[in-house]
Design a protein around this motif. Structure first.
Motif, short mmCIF file in Angstrom:
data_model
loop_
_atom_site.label_atom_id
_atom_site.label_comp_id
_atom_site.label_asym_id
_atom_site.label_seq_id
_atom_site.Cartn_x
_atom_site.Cartn_y
_atom_site.Cartn_z
N VAL A 196 0.31 -0.79 -0.13
CA VAL A 196 -0.09 0.46 0.09
C VAL A 196 1.19 1.45 0.07
N PRO A 197 0.49 3.00 -0.97
CA PRO A 197 1.93 2.98 -0.74
C PRO A 197 1.65 4.51 0.13
N VAL A 198 2.39 4.37 0.45
CA VAL A 198 2.26 5.94 1.53
C VAL A 198 3.55 6.53 1.71
N ALA A 199 3.13 7.92 2.02
CA ALA A 199 3.94 9.06 2.25
C ALA A 199 5.33 8.77 3.40
N SER A 200 6.55 8.94 2.96
CA SER A 200 7.74 9.24 3.08
C SER A 200 7.82 10.60 4.29
N PRO A 201 7.76 9.70 5.77
CA PRO A 201 7.83 10.55 6.51
C PRO A 201 9.13 11.33 6.93
N LEU A 202 10.28 10.50 6.58
CA LEU A 202 11.70 11.73 5.67
C LEU A 202 11.34 12.66 4.67
N LEU A 203 11.20 12.24 3.76
CA LEU A 203 11.06 13.56 2.18
C LEU A 203 10.03 14.40 3.19
N LEU A 204 9.07 13.87 3.74
CA LEU A 204 7.94 15.38 3.51
C LEU A 204 8.85 15.34 4.85
N ASP A 205 9.20 15.73 5.78
CA ASP A 205 10.23 16.21 6.66
C ASP A 205 11.37 17.32 6.01
N ALA A 206 11.87 16.84 4.50
CA ALA A 206 13.11 17.02 4.10
C ALA A 206 12.17 18.51 3.02
N LEU A 207 11.36 18.58 2.76
CA LEU A 207 10.50 19.95 1.89
C LEU A 207 10.41 21.06 2.58
N ARG A 208 9.59 20.46 4.10
CA ARG A 208 9.59 21.26 5.40
C ARG A 208 10.07 22.21 5.51
N THR A 209 11.79 21.51 6.54
CA THR A 209 12.91 22.00 6.49
C THR A 209 13.69 22.77 5.20
N GLY A 210 13.23 22.60 4.03
CA GLY A 210 14.41 22.96 3.46
C GLY A 210 15.39 21.86 2.96
N ASP A 211 15.80 21.43 3.49
CA ASP A 211 16.87 20.34 2.42
C ASP A 211 17.24 19.53 1.80
N ALA A 212 17.84 20.48 1.22
CA ALA A 212 17.76 19.55 -0.50
C ALA A 212 19.02 18.32 -0.27
N GLY A 213 19.48 18.21 0.49
CA GLY A 213 20.56 17.04 0.95
C GLY A 213 19.57 15.61 1.21
N ALA A 214 18.85 15.98 2.62
CA ALA A 214 17.82 15.23 3.30
C ALA A 214 17.05 14.95 1.88
N LEU A 215 16.39 15.96 1.25
CA LEU A 215 15.32 15.57 0.08
C LEU A 215 15.97 14.71 -1.29
N ALA A 216 16.94 14.55 -0.87
CA ALA A 216 18.19 13.99 -2.21
C ALA A 216 17.42 12.45 -1.66
N GLY A 217 17.75 12.13 -0.19
CA GLY A 217 18.03 11.33 0.00
C GLY A 217 17.14 10.15 -0.09
N ALA A 218 15.85 10.67 -0.06
CA ALA A 218 14.22 11.03 0.19
C ALA A 218 13.34 10.21 -1.24
N LEU A 219 14.02 11.18 -2.54
CA LEU A 219 13.35 10.68 -3.58
C LEU A 219 13.05 9.53 -4.22
N VAL A 220 11.96 9.29 -4.82
CA VAL A 220 11.49 7.81 -5.57
C VAL A 220 10.76 7.76 -6.52
N ASN A 221 10.44 7.55 -7.08
CA ASN A 221 9.68 7.43 -8.13
C ASN A 221 8.88 5.61 -9.17
N ASP A 222 8.14 5.08 -8.11
CA ASP A 222 8.22 3.52 -8.58
C ASP A 222 7.15 3.44 -9.97
N LEU A 223 7.53 4.28 -10.17
CA LEU A 223 7.13 3.80 -12.55
C LEU A 223 8.60 4.42 -12.79
N GLN A 224 9.27 5.32 -12.49
CA GLN A 224 10.82 4.89 -12.70
C GLN A 224 11.41 3.09 -13.86
N PRO A 225 11.49 1.94 -13.14
CA PRO A 225 11.56 0.84 -13.79
C PRO A 225 10.87 0.51 -14.23
#
Length: 297
Positions: A196-225
């Protein structure tokens, strides 16, 4: 009298895809981020509903009633008993068929423009409801900023963003069909228990804090493969941008545009230059996020 609306592109910083539903759609946890590449939609009273388009890729944009901008005008007019006799002009700058919701943006822009032209007095909730009828990504094109889309992506929860993020988008030759990418996703996951798809807490926190490095580590796209399976050459583009210094890279939505998160504006400019020189993409565009949603100019 005419009304012009500017509407942004989007990138999916998280696209978590569930298994196929009985209605053929997939449940999503889709974290949208609006980026500063824009289409402008101008509506003007006319004898009948017509659509024209100029800008990069305009020859690929349908000008009949299948265009989401035309459908938006028709749906709003039907709701308020209005003759949808308008000329809708689309000035394209969002890559066409590139996984950045250009068609959805045009639908949202035309809807807001027609609403203003006809002075319908429609509420925000009504407009969002019509957007959801038009397509899964259309509501976010109206809202902009950042939001979590659930269901098939149309149910939005707006998200706080603590700073600016710098992006580079490599535009590929040709497009990719979103339905085809989802079919390939289903094929690749046949027999797999898709969570079941759920939002990543790490990604949401990276957006909230404006932390590009943290956002980079949390990016994901299940359609990419699936996108890479249909267009293997995109792997070269992703590798080129990463080697040029991108913090992270991913296919944007269903592709074939690829997105690169940069440390700052200078890094973004450098990555863009490398991508353009590499011949692994048609062109590259630099943009900041978040951007405002559909806005009357």
């Amino acid at each position: 009298m005419s009304v012009t609306v500017r509407v942004p592109a989007k990138v999916n910083v998280q696209l978590a895809v569930g298994g196929v539903r009985d209605d053929g759609y997939h449940d999503l946890a889709n974290v949208f981020l609006a980026v500063g590449l824009y289409d402008e939609i101008t509506v003007t009273p006319a004898e009948s509903l017509t659509v024209t388009c100029t800008g990069p890729g305009a020859d690929q944009v349908p000008l009949d009633r299948t265009n989401l901008a035309a459908r938006a005008a028709e749906l709003l007019a039907a709701r308020y008993g209005i003759d949808p006799a308008v000329h809708v002009h689309i000035d394209k700058d969002i890559p066409v068929a590139g996984g950045m919701a250009g068609g959805s943006a045009d639908g949202a822009g035309a809807l807001l423009a027609c609403d203003a032209l006809w002075s319908t007095g429609a509420s925000r909730e009504e407009l969002l409801g019509i957007c959801a009828e038009l397509g899964s990504d259309v509501p976010f094109s109206l809202v902009g900023g950042a939001a979590l889309g659930t269901g098939r992506g149309e149910r939005l929860t707006e998200l706080p963003v603590g700073g600016a993020f710098h992006w580079v988008f490599a535009v590929a030759e040709g497009g990719l069909s979103t339905p085809a990418v989802y079919r390939e996703f289903d094929r690749l996951n046949e027999g797999v228990d898709v969570p079941v798809p759920v939002a990543s807490p790490l990604l949401l926190d990276a957006l909230r804090t404006g932390d590009a490095g943290a956002l980079a580590g949390a990016l994901v796209n299940d359609l990419q493969p699936a996108a890479l399976s249909l267009r293997p050459s995109l792997a070269d583009t992703l590798r080129t941008g990463t080697d040029a210094g991108a913090l992270a890279a991913l296919v944007s939505g269903s592709g074939p545009t690829t997105a690169f998160l940069a440390k700052d504006a200078e890094s973004a400019a450098r990555i863009s230059e490398v991508l353009i020189a590499s011949s692994t993409c048609r062109t590259a565009r630099v943009a900041e996020a978040p951007a405002r949603g559909a806005t009357i100019l």
